[in-house]
Design an enzyme around this catalytic site. Structure first.
Site, short mmCIF file in Angstrom:
data_model
loop_
_atom_site.label_atom_id
_atom_site.label_comp_id
_atom_site.label_asym_id
_atom_site.label_seq_id
_atom_site.Cartn_x
_atom_site.Cartn_y
_atom_site.Cartn_z
N GLY A 194 54.83 30.34 55.86
CA GLY A 194 54.31 29.01 56.06
C GLY A 194 53.00 28.63 55.55
O GLY A 194 52.26 29.37 54.82
N HIS A 202 50.39 31.04 64.58
CA HIS A 202 49.44 30.89 62.80
C HIS A 202 49.20 29.06 62.53
O HIS A 202 48.32 28.56 62.04
CB HIS A 202 49.62 31.52 61.69
CG HIS A 202 49.15 31.33 60.82
ND1 HIS A 202 47.77 32.49 60.16
CD2 HIS A 202 48.92 30.53 59.79
CE1 HIS A 202 47.59 32.66 58.69
NE2 HIS A 202 47.68 31.10 58.30
N GLU A 203 50.00 29.40 62.16
CA GLU A 203 50.56 27.17 61.04
C GLU A 203 50.09 26.38 62.55
O GLU A 203 49.42 25.49 62.24
CB GLU A 203 51.84 26.71 60.87
CG GLU A 203 52.31 28.24 60.07
CD GLU A 203 50.98 28.00 59.45
OE1 GLU A 203 50.30 27.16 58.71
OE2 GLU A 203 51.63 29.27 58.54
N HIS A 231 46.26 26.21 62.60
CA HIS A 231 45.51 25.62 61.20
C HIS A 231 45.43 24.20 61.97
O HIS A 231 44.34 22.54 61.21
CB HIS A 231 46.54 25.25 60.30
CG HIS A 231 46.59 26.84 59.53
ND1 HIS A 231 44.97 26.68 58.76
CD2 HIS A 231 47.15 27.45 59.05
CE1 HIS A 231 45.37 28.13 57.84
NE2 HIS A 231 45.94 28.53 57.75
#
Ligand code: NI
Length: 175
Positions: A46, A140-141, A144
């Site tokens: 990713g 997780h992405e 970000h």
């Protein structure tokens, strides 16, 4: 397509909240294909746009590991524009890494399953429900995009230890 530089922890852009994409222009489409190529090249599962220096709400995910079940090992990458988590359930703690934190893995607790709403690279609304590695990659992405990285989850002392290690590696120009 081109391979872009992946920004590393310590660079301010990784702590900034990304801006929504207003329109999918040719420039955005080019960015998305470069992000996909950069992710494959890394290699990683990713990547978010801020990790290649663009503070826009875009991320790409492609899980291709043989460890995965059929439904999770997608044949093409997910492209998520302006993604938002709209549902969560359960909790699971697992080891996790990040392309912006090379060589560092930490155990963190996340939701077991998430539901994400986004638009794809053609501007169509999509809903993805993910658990296991996909659920983790989605969270997780999207972190970000919100300016958050995985070591932000660590308790203060552990985080300080990791930050010291990074500082040391930066001194040795190994970061
Ligand atoms: Ni990451």
């Amino acid at each position: 397509m081109s391979i872009l530089r992946i920004y590393k922890y310590g660079e301010p852009i990784l702590k900034r909240k990304s801006m929504p994409v207003e329109e999918i222009t040719p420039k955005i489409r080019k960015l998305i294909s470069d992000m996909i190529e950069t992710m494959y090249n890394a290699p990683g599962v990713g990547l978010a746009a801020c990790q290649v220096g663009v503070p826009l709400k875009i991320c790409v995910i492609h899980l291709r590991s043989e460890r995965l079940e059929g439904s999770q090992a997608a044949s093409k990458p997910f492209v998520l524009i302006n993604p938002k988590i709209t549902g969560r359930s359960g909790k699971i703690e697992e080891e996790e890494g990040c392309l912006s934190l090379p060589g560092i893995t930490v155990k963190i607790k996340r939701s077991r399953k998430v539901k994400v709403q986004a638009i794809d690279d053609k501007g169509m609304p999509i809903i993805i429900e993910g658990e296991g590695l996909l659920g983790r990659a989605l969270q997780h992405e999207i972190d970000h995009i919100e300016g958050k990285v995985l070591i932000d989850y660590l308790p203060w002392l552990k985080r300080r230890k990791v930050e010291r290690e990074i500082k040391e590696r930066r001194k040795q120009e190994n970061w």
